[in-house]
Design a protein around this motif. Structure first.
Motif, PDB file in Angstrom:
ATOM      1  N   HIS A 214      89.032  73.397  31.236  1.00  0.00           N
ATOM      2  CA  HIS A 214      89.786  72.794  32.340  1.00  0.00           C
ATOM      3  C   HIS A 214      89.113  71.513  32.813  1.00  0.00           C
ATOM      4  CE1 HIS A 214      92.762  75.959  33.484  1.00  0.00           C
ATOM      5  NE2 HIS A 214      91.923  76.727  32.800  1.00  0.00           N
TER       6      HIS A 214
ATOM      7  N   TYR B 146      92.854  64.206  36.295  1.00  0.00           N
ATOM      8  CA  TYR B 146      92.763  65.259  35.289  1.00  0.00           C
ATOM      9  C   TYR B 146      92.441  64.789  33.874  1.00  0.00           C
ATOM     10  CZ  TYR B 146      94.505  68.397  38.833  1.00  0.00           C
ATOM     11  OH  TYR B 146      94.635  69.130  39.979  1.00  0.00           O
TER      12      TYR B 146
ATOM     13  N   TYR C  22     101.442  75.001  42.473  1.00  0.00           N
ATOM     14  CA  TYR C  22     100.815  76.302  42.222  1.00  0.00           C
ATOM     15  C   TYR C  22     101.817  77.443  42.307  1.00  0.00           C
ATOM     16  CZ  TYR C  22      96.148  74.194  42.254  1.00  0.00           C
ATOM     17  OH  TYR C  22      95.037  73.446  41.948  1.00  0.00           O
TER      18      TYR C  22
ATOM     19  N   ASP D  95     102.958  77.086  37.300  1.00  0.00           N
ATOM     20  CA  ASP D  95     101.542  76.914  36.995  1.00  0.00           C
ATOM     21  C   ASP D  95     101.102  78.130  36.178  1.00  0.00           C
ATOM     22  OD1 ASP D  95      98.671  77.179  37.179  1.00  0.00           O
ATOM     23  OD2 ASP D  95      98.713  75.638  38.726  1.00  0.00           O
TER      24      ASP D  95
ATOM     25  N   LYS E 119     100.565  69.404  35.444  1.00  0.00           N
ATOM     26  CA  LYS E 119      99.812  70.658  35.368  1.00  0.00           C
ATOM     27  C   LYS E 119     100.746  71.817  35.037  1.00  0.00           C
ATOM     28  CE  LYS E 119      96.342  71.798  37.863  1.00  0.00           C
ATOM     29  NZ  LYS E 119      95.395  72.173  38.936  1.00  0.00           N
ATOM     30  N   SER E 120     101.923  71.817  35.636  1.00  0.00           N
ATOM     31  CA  SER E 120     102.857  72.926  35.463  1.00  0.00           C
ATOM     32  C   SER E 120     103.674  72.746  34.187  1.00  0.00           C
ATOM     33  CB  SER E 120     103.772  73.039  36.679  1.00  0.00           C
ATOM     34  OG  SER E 120     104.423  71.810  36.932  1.00  0.00           O
TER      35      SER E 120
ATOM     36  N   GLU F 173      95.460  68.702  31.399  1.00  0.00           N
ATOM     37  CA  GLU F 173      94.050  68.932  31.134  1.00  0.00           C
ATOM     38  C   GLU F 173      93.782  69.154  29.644  1.00  0.00           C
ATOM     39  OE1 GLU F 173      92.567  71.945  33.827  1.00  0.00           O
ATOM     40  OE2 GLU F 173      93.906  71.254  35.407  1.00  0.00           O
TER      41      GLU F 173
ATOM     42  N   HIS G 200      96.701  74.147  31.906  1.00  0.00           N
ATOM     43  CA  HIS G 200      97.273  73.111  32.765  1.00  0.00           C
ATOM     44  C   HIS G 200      97.482  71.896  31.868  1.00  0.00           C
ATOM     45  CE1 HIS G 200      95.357  75.090  36.529  1.00  0.00           C
ATOM     46  NE2 HIS G 200      96.622  75.441  36.401  1.00  0.00           N
TER      47      HIS G 200
ATOM     48  N   ASN H  70     100.257  74.786  27.241  1.00  0.00           N
ATOM     49  CA  ASN H  70     101.396  74.245  27.988  1.00  0.00           C
ATOM     50  C   ASN H  70     101.738  72.870  27.420  1.00  0.00           C
ATOM     51  OD1 ASN H  70     103.159  73.115  29.862  1.00  0.00           O
ATOM     52  ND2 ASN H  70     101.706  73.161  31.557  1.00  0.00           N
TER      53      ASN H  70
ATOM     54  N   ASN I 127      98.340  79.112  35.150  1.00  0.00           N
ATOM     55  CA  ASN I 127      97.120  79.794  35.595  1.00  0.00           C
ATOM     56  C   ASN I 127      97.334  80.551  36.905  1.00  0.00           C
ATOM     57  OD1 ASN I 127      94.517  80.410  34.683  1.00  0.00           O
ATOM     58  ND2 ASN I 127      93.582  79.054  36.200  1.00  0.00           N
TER      59      ASN I 127
END
Length: 366
Positions: free
Chosen positions: A225, A337, A191, A118, A111-112, A69, A66, A102, A120
């Motif tokens: 994470h 994050y 997500y 995403d 995150k994406s 993170e 992510h 990423n 994950n």
């Protein structure tokens, strides 16, 4: 002493410097290899390997799945190189460090990835047999991006009202599944797991297949994470495939907070990278996630986290960067994050040291 970087370029520069640092630190003629995979133009996933002639054991640490993170991940990898690498027997231990899986998400603090996927939720052997997230689909109007037409404070109040209505309308487990499981039908929804393996995912999947096929005596995989869990306590989060009890692992690792991702302690998700690894490794190997909590565990904390994630996705898709609400929500997202509070950063190092020492000692790496 580790430095917490808040931008992609200096963080990557610090990671790339590990190559010379490791050679100077060990005083050995080690085979240190750095491979940089350009994921999109100018943004790289970097893989550093210390390869012994006759590897018996494998230790793999990954970060930035992510993207946002990855800053805490970079911080922790510095601690690993400084404090743990000198303790390992590098004559028989193959060490792999992966930085910025990423890189787009890390660079732009999302995150994406660059395709709004995403990663994950993207580690799937097949994308044809995944079941639909009915809770998400039924309540898509709640979860999908929308234009935020009101001032920041008013939008927050309205969100809590809308959430309360939904929370008390559908079963709690359905709400959690809708919010966390992952979904494969709405590309702009959060997500979103994609419809094929993304470039970063495919590179890692190929690496993992190679590592699993090599006859190591022992393999350890740790993914880093931030976000979930108590604010000042890291959680070790295991795959549902883990057969040992939490109490057994707490004693084995000398670590106080260990959870299993079975839907009771943690939450189940589709396309999870650690679960993907666990499907292939031997029973004597171990793959897990270190989750550095940033906000808390109460229902209100969960709702606040959900608000920030949904609003960040909304401003990304529906607003300009110059909009005042864009800047305010992105600030919230960064605090969720990649907080830079000294107390939190100090506890990150303390917990990482305790957990990693416990695991490496238990598996006789140190």
């Amino acid at each position: 002493m580790a430095t917490f970087y808040k931008e992609y370029e200096p963080a990557r520069k610090a990671f790339l410097a590990f190559t010379d640092q490791i050679k100077q630190m060990t005083g050995q003629s080690l085979d240190v290899q750095l491979t940089s995979h350009e994921i999109i133009e100018g943004l790289f996933m970097d893989v550093l390997e210390i390869k012994p002639d006759k590897p018996q054991r494998l230790l793999c640490l990954t970060s930035g799945l992510h993207g946002i993170e990855g800053y805490a991940g970079n911080y922790v990898l510095q601690e690993f190189v400084d404090c743990f690498l000198p303790k390992l027997n590098l004559e028989d231990t193959h060490v792999i460090l992966v930085h910025a899986i990423n890189p787009y998400g890390m660079k732009y603090k999302r995150k994406s990835n660059e395709n709004s996927v995403d990663l994950n939720r993207n580690f799937n052997a097949s994308f044809d047999t995944l079941h639909s997230n009915e809770g998400f689909k039924t309540n898509a109007s709640f979860f999908l991006p929308r234009k935020l037409k009101n001032p920041y404070l008013i939008e927050n109040i309205l969100f809590y009202i809308r959430t309360a209505k939904l929370y008390f309308t559908i079963p709690h487990e359905q709400f959690r599944e809708a919010a966390l499981l992952g979904q494969y039908e709405f590309p702009n929804g959060f997500y979103y797991g994609g419809d094929h393996m993304e470039k970063s995912t495919a590179i890692l999947a190929q690496l993992y297949q190679k590592l699993v096929s090599f006859p190591y005596n022992k393999r350890l995989f740790i993914d880093l994470h931030t976000g979930y869990g108590p604010k000042y306590q890291m959680s070790i989060v295991n795959s549902p495939n883990e057969k040992r009890s939490v109490s057994e692992l707490k004693k084995a690792f000398n670590y106080p907070l260990i959870q299993n991702a079975n839907g009771d302690d943690f939450y189940q998700i589709n396309g999870d990278m650690v679960n993907y690894i666990n499907d292939f490794i031997q029973a004597t190997d171990y793959a897990t996630c270190f989750e550095f909590g940033t906000i808390g565990m109460s229902i209100l904390d969960e709702i606040k986290s959900l608000r920030i994630m949904l609003e960040e996705n909304s401003v990304h898709h529906m607003h300009r960067e110059t909009d005042p609400i864009f800047k305010r929500i992105k600030k919230d997202f960064e605090q969720l994050y990649m907080p830079d509070e000294k107390k939190w950063l100090d506890k990150v190092i303390t917990d990482f040291d305790q957990a990693l020492k416990g695991i490496l000692t238990h598996y006789k790496f140190i």
